[in-house]
Motif scaffolding. Structure first.
Motif, mmCIF file in Angstrom:
data_model
loop_
_atom_site.group_PDB
_atom_site.id
_atom_site.type_symbol
_atom_site.label_atom_id
_atom_site.label_comp_id
_atom_site.label_asym_id
_atom_site.label_seq_id
_atom_site.Cartn_x
_atom_site.Cartn_y
_atom_site.Cartn_z
ATOM 1 N N ALA A 1 0.823 -1.207 0.000
ATOM 2 C CA ALA A 1 0.000 0.000 0.000
ATOM 3 C C ALA A 1 0.858 1.259 0.000
ATOM 4 O O ALA A 1 2.036 1.236 0.371
ATOM 5 N N ASP A 2 0.261 2.373 -0.420
ATOM 6 C CA ASP A 2 0.958 3.659 -0.386
ATOM 7 C C ASP A 2 1.440 3.955 1.031
ATOM 8 O O ASP A 2 0.756 3.665 2.024
ATOM 9 N N TYR A 3 2.622 4.559 1.119
ATOM 10 C CA TYR A 3 3.171 4.947 2.422
ATOM 11 C C TYR A 3 2.770 6.382 2.718
ATOM 12 O O TYR A 3 3.085 7.304 1.956
ATOM 13 N N VAL A 4 2.090 6.585 3.817
ATOM 14 C CA VAL A 4 1.637 7.908 4.245
ATOM 15 C C VAL A 4 2.419 8.298 5.489
ATOM 16 O O VAL A 4 2.452 7.561 6.475
ATOM 17 N N THR A 5 3.071 9.452 5.450
ATOM 18 C CA THR A 5 3.892 9.895 6.568
ATOM 19 C C THR A 5 3.023 10.338 7.735
ATOM 20 O O THR A 5 1.800 10.487 7.612
ATOM 21 N N ALA A 6 3.660 10.587 8.863
ATOM 22 C CA ALA A 6 2.931 10.983 10.071
ATOM 23 C C ALA A 6 2.160 12.283 9.872
ATOM 24 O O ALA A 6 1.136 12.504 10.515
ATOM 25 N N ASP A 7 2.652 13.166 8.976
ATOM 26 C CA ASP A 7 1.939 14.423 8.743
ATOM 27 C C ASP A 7 0.899 14.317 7.643
ATOM 28 O O ASP A 7 0.338 15.318 7.212
ATOM 29 N N GLY A 8 0.633 13.081 7.162
ATOM 30 C CA GLY A 8 -0.425 12.871 6.186
ATOM 31 C C GLY A 8 -0.002 12.957 4.732
ATOM 32 O O GLY A 8 -0.853 12.884 3.841
ATOM 33 N N THR A 9 1.292 13.078 4.450
ATOM 34 C CA THR A 9 1.771 13.140 3.069
ATOM 35 C C THR A 9 1.820 11.739 2.470
ATOM 36 O O THR A 9 2.458 10.838 3.023
ATOM 37 N N ASP A 10 1.138 11.550 1.347
ATOM 38 C CA ASP A 10 1.120 10.261 0.659
ATOM 39 C C ASP A 10 2.309 10.207 -0.297
ATOM 40 O O ASP A 10 2.353 10.944 -1.285
ATOM 41 N N LEU A 11 3.256 9.340 -0.019
ATOM 42 C CA LEU A 11 4.456 9.225 -0.845
ATOM 43 C C LEU A 11 4.337 8.143 -1.915
ATOM 44 O O LEU A 11 5.281 7.909 -2.665
ATOM 45 N N GLY A 12 3.177 7.488 -1.977
ATOM 46 C CA GLY A 12 3.001 6.433 -2.964
ATOM 47 C C GLY A 12 3.644 5.138 -2.515
ATOM 48 O O GLY A 12 4.066 4.980 -1.368
ATOM 49 N N ARG A 13 3.720 4.190 -3.442
ATOM 50 C CA ARG A 13 4.291 2.900 -3.106
ATOM 51 C C ARG A 13 5.815 2.989 -3.037
ATOM 52 O O ARG A 13 6.431 3.810 -3.712
ATOM 53 N N VAL A 14 6.408 2.113 -2.225
ATOM 54 C CA VAL A 14 7.853 2.154 -1.997
ATOM 55 C C VAL A 14 8.600 1.858 -3.291
ATOM 56 O O VAL A 14 8.304 0.884 -3.989
ATOM 57 N N ARG A 15 9.570 2.695 -3.613
ATOM 58 C CA ARG A 15 10.352 2.561 -4.843
ATOM 59 C C ARG A 15 11.687 3.261 -4.621
ATOM 60 O O ARG A 15 11.761 4.244 -3.885
ATOM 61 N N ARG A 16 12.724 2.740 -5.243
ATOM 62 C CA ARG A 16 14.047 3.362 -5.090
ATOM 63 C C ARG A 16 14.894 3.036 -6.306
ATOM 64 O O ARG A 16 14.984 1.881 -6.711
ATOM 65 N N PRO A 17 15.528 4.059 -6.903
ATOM 66 C CA PRO A 17 16.313 3.824 -8.113
ATOM 67 C C PRO A 17 17.597 3.038 -7.845
ATOM 68 O O PRO A 17 18.178 3.085 -6.756
ATOM 69 N N LEU A 18 18.030 2.337 -8.885
ATOM 70 C CA LEU A 18 19.334 1.689 -8.929
ATOM 71 C C LEU A 18 20.055 2.161 -10.183
ATOM 72 O O LEU A 18 19.431 2.280 -11.241
#
Length: 434
Positions: A223-240
């Motif tokens: 699921a989308d990751y939502v920070t403690a302040d309510g910001t939706d950062l979307g699904r976890v992803r990280r470049p390589l």
């Protein structure tokens, strides 16, 4: 002959200068901060390309997950988390190192730590597909792979550890007196397993990765990751960087000879040996292949080093893990005085195999070599042991210090960073002789 990773870094720098780098879900403020840290002039950042629609987590028709214990339910984790094996930390479960004593080289799946940003999705392998897409593919076409498609490619099995970048974070505060943010791991956010799957390089070639490609970005189906302040950062992803993706990265579908369990990425996860755990995206659903550098919150706001010891804009995104050691012994364990004990532990490093472990049973006044029970292994750990007879009742401090094939030795202290990443100092382990 592979192009060295540094060549892609230089290409990124040229693209930054030309204003061609592209950010995915990163605010303009953060982009400006990154540019400042790199000593570059800030220009307009093109908008991110829209990714293809990804499959939603689905209930498994093939098997029902085991009924979780109450701690698992609270953490959003599927597998049982018995108290003698785990410490539950929010959405995560840390392995108690004492529970690894006698378990062998590979961490049993039921003992393996869990790092989740949200909760474990229960996916049906028969319905799963992987979409590879982006302007780094020839002709801009996308490609899809089912699990059956992956299993038609050459199979690779390798042993490697996966370790959270914040492993050891609590010691910044407990041992060095410094305030940091994030999950208060001790040393149990690591596990070593035998992973089976296919080379990411083989999949990227089948998908048509072009000579223009510089980055790939796997994205999970949790699921989308939502920070403690309510910001939706979307699904976890990280470049390589493409150089790493084409080197030793796997798309793994089995763990210790069995299909991946739900909590560890079922049906397919990315495995990036020796790099921080966030790189090894679980439940991978799509991979963007890009002709321009990619960024996400997980290599801009998170998983970089910020603090007095680092540039104002933070360090470069984190890659390789540090060197660490842990005793397979309970914290504040009671040991009989005047009696011989065989104490055990494990040491590991992201830069190479561990070749030497020194131990102290008197708080660091004297050191001696521990016996190593495994050959130095890239991407793995070594088990070790030492004999000790506490001379008298009272408190003692045990220390273990590892050195790897790259010549790195654990320091007495780690330079602090605000998010508590990459703690590598010698840990002071208290015990009491009774």
């Amino acid at each position: 002959m592979r192009t060295p990773e540094s060549a892609y870094d230089r290409r990124r720098l040229r693209q930054w200068l030309a204003g061609d780098a592209r950010a995915d879900g990163v605010s303009r403020r953060d982009m400006l901060r990154l540019l400042t840290a790199a000593g570059l002039a800030a220009g307009a950042v093109p908008a991110a390309l829209a990714p293809p629609a990804a499959a939603s987590p689905a209930g498994s028709a093939a098997a029902s997950p085991p009924a979780p214990v109450s701690a698992s339910a609270a953490a959003g984790i599927v597998k049982p988390l018995p108290e003698e094996w785990f410490t539950v930390r929010g959405t995560n479960a840390e392995t108690k190192f004492v529970s690894l004593a006698g378990t062998g080289y590979h961490t049993p799946v039921d003992h393996f730590f869990v790092r989740n940003h949200t909760s474990t999705p229960v996916l049906d392998a028969d319905d799963w597909t992987l979409t590879v897409w982006g302007d780094g593919l020839a002709h801009g076409r996308s490609a899809e792979f089912t699990l059956a498609d992956l299993k038609k490619l050459p199979t690779v099995t390798r042993t490697a550890f996966v370790e959270c970048a914040g492993n050891g974070r609590s010691f910044f505060t407990g041992q060095q007196g410094q305030a940091v943010t994030g999950t208060a791991w001790t040393l149990g956010a690591i596990g070593t397993a035998r992973w089976t799957g296919v080379r990411l390089a083989d999949v990227l070639r089948r998908a048509g990765a072009s000579r223009r490609a510089v980055d790939v970005m796997p994205r999970g189906l949790d699921a989308d990751y939502v920070t403690a302040d309510g910001t939706d950062l979307g699904r976890v992803r990280r470049p390589l960087p493409l150089a790493k993706a084409m080197d030793d990265v796997l798309l793994a579908y089995a763990m210790n000879g069995e299909p991946l369990p739900y909590d560890h990425g079922h049906p397919v996860r990315v495995l990036v040996p020796s790099w921080i755990g966030i790189s090894s995206i679980k439940w991978v659903g799509d991979i963007e292949v890009s002709a321009t550098p990619l960024f996400s919150p997980w290599n801009t706001d998170f998983y970089r080093l910020f603090g007095e010891a680092y540039p104002p804009g933070g360090s470069a995104p984190l890659t390789r893990q540090t060197v660490k050691s842990a005793w397979e012994l309970a914290w504040d364990a009671n040991l009989a005085a005047g009696t011989g004990h065989r104490l055990t532990g494990r040491s590991w490093s992201g830069a190479g195999g561990v070749v030497r472990v020194e131990v102290s049973t008197d708080g660091g006044s004297t050191w001696r070599r521990a016996r190593l029970h495994d050959a130095p292994r890239r991407d793995g750990w070594v088990r070790w042991s030492t004999d000790w007879r506490p001379p008298a009742p009272g408190p003692y401090t045990l220390l273990a210090r590892a050195t790897d094939t790259a010549g790195r030795t654990q320091p007495d202290a780690t330079a602090p960073n605000s998010q508590g990443y990459l703690f590598d100092a010698v840990v002071r382990h208290p015990v009491r002789a009774v």
